[in-house]
Design an enzyme around this catalytic site. Structure first.
Site, PDB file in Angstrom:
ATOM      1  N   HIS A 101       0.811  -0.960  -0.091  1.00  0.00           N
ATOM      2  CA  HIS A 101      -0.078  -0.089   0.023  1.00  0.00           C
ATOM      3  C   HIS A 101       0.954   1.158  -0.013  1.00  0.00           C
ATOM      4  CE1 HIS A 101      -3.364   2.954   1.178  1.00  0.00           C
ATOM      5  NE2 HIS A 101      -2.369   3.286   1.849  1.00  0.00           N
ATOM      6  N   GLU A 102       1.964   1.287   0.908  1.00  0.00           N
ATOM      7  CA  GLU A 102       2.762   2.460   0.988  1.00  0.00           C
ATOM      8  C   GLU A 102       3.357   2.591  -0.457  1.00  0.00           C
ATOM      9  OE1 GLU A 102       2.399   4.599   3.050  1.00  0.00           O
ATOM     10  OE2 GLU A 102       1.028   3.353   4.473  1.00  0.00           O
ATOM     11  N   HIS A 105       1.491   4.422  -2.935  1.00  0.00           N
ATOM     12  CA  HIS A 105       1.818   6.070  -3.057  1.00  0.00           C
ATOM     13  C   HIS A 105       3.143   6.397  -3.614  1.00  0.00           C
ATOM     14  CE1 HIS A 105      -1.385   6.850  -0.239  1.00  0.00           C
ATOM     15  NE2 HIS A 105      -1.168   6.060   0.680  1.00  0.00           N
ATOM     16  N   HIS A 109       3.067   9.086  -6.715  1.00  0.00           N
ATOM     17  CA  HIS A 109       3.835  10.352  -6.746  1.00  0.00           C
ATOM     18  C   HIS A 109       4.836  10.287  -8.005  1.00  0.00           C
ATOM     19  CE1 HIS A 109       7.061  12.889  -4.640  1.00  0.00           C
ATOM     20  NE2 HIS A 109       6.278  13.566  -5.436  1.00  0.00           N
TER      21      HIS A 109
END
Length: 233
Positions: A101-102, A105, A109
């Site tokens: 999940h991280e 991100h 980006h």
């Protein structure tokens, strides 16, 4: 005359608080369940993070360990993924899901995902609004109590709080999309079994509830403030 009396709009906080408590309990129970189930391949959170970076050809992001539990996050300013120790070193379904999940991100980006860019843009003012909103409202109430007209100060506080509310709303698509990316890349990579993927989905769905609860609480709080103080103007 009391500075503040109970208002029927205060009741709006009750369902928001109950929802937030339930969401936190759901996250903890789901995390604990899947944190105790290792993946068949014994893949750690760090392994998944490194694998996704290589797969997506992202070479300018570092992976670090951070203290605590469920403190995992991606810092787009320093371009660092910070994974909690249980996730970084852990080989559980929960560890893999949270790490992926991280990295979702990170991919957002790298790919200039619009909602994430908006969130980064409004973060400074929303953070300021979150910190100053209630002090300004309280100061406005106190000044009014002592006979000084300060409705404008209360209004400024409400406007500033609305910026914080906007941030919680914009956060929703960012978090949902990161989880969607995580599940897809894990599925495409075929590193987990179908049962393990179902576990990842359960962990990330439970985590998403906390963001929904935060947004709902913020929105109801804003409605409460508007009902109470705009009605007094």
């Amino acid at each position: 005359m009391p500075i503040y009396m109970f208002h029927p709009a205060d009741l709006l906080i009750i369902p928001a608080a109950l929802f937030a408590i339930w969401a936190q309990l759901k996250v903890k129970s789901t995390y604990q369940k899947y944190a105790s189930i290792p993946t068949q391949r014994r893949i750690t959170g760090f392994d998944i993070a490194r694998w996704i970076l290589q797969r997506e050809n992202i070479n300018n992001v570092d992976i670090e360990v951070t203290e605590g539990e469920l403190t995992d996050h991606y810092d787009p300013i320093s371009k660092k993924v910070r994974l909690s120790e249980p996730v970084y070193y852990g080989d559980s379904i929960a560890s893999v899901g949270i790490s992926a999940h991280e990295l979702g991100h990170v991919i957002q980006h790298a790919r200039s995902y619009a909602p994430m860019q908006v969130r980064q843009l409004i973060y400074p003012v929303s953070s300021l609004g979150s910190n100053l909103a209630f002090p300004l409202i309280i100061l406005g109430i106190l000044l009014t109590y002592f006979g000084i007209h300060a409705q404008w100060l209360i209004n400024v506080g409400i406007y500033m709080f609305s910026l914080a509310v906007l941030f919680t709303v914009v956060t929703l698509p960012v978090e949902f999309n990161a989880s969607k990316r995580a599940i897809k890349i894990l599925s495409d990579g075929r590193l987990l079994t179908e049962e393990e993927l179902d576990g990842v989905h359960a962990v990330l769905s439970a985590a998403a509830l906390t963001y929904v609860a935060a947004a709902a609480t913020a929105i109801l709080q804003l409605i409460r403030l508007l009902i109470i103080f705009r009605g007094r103007e």
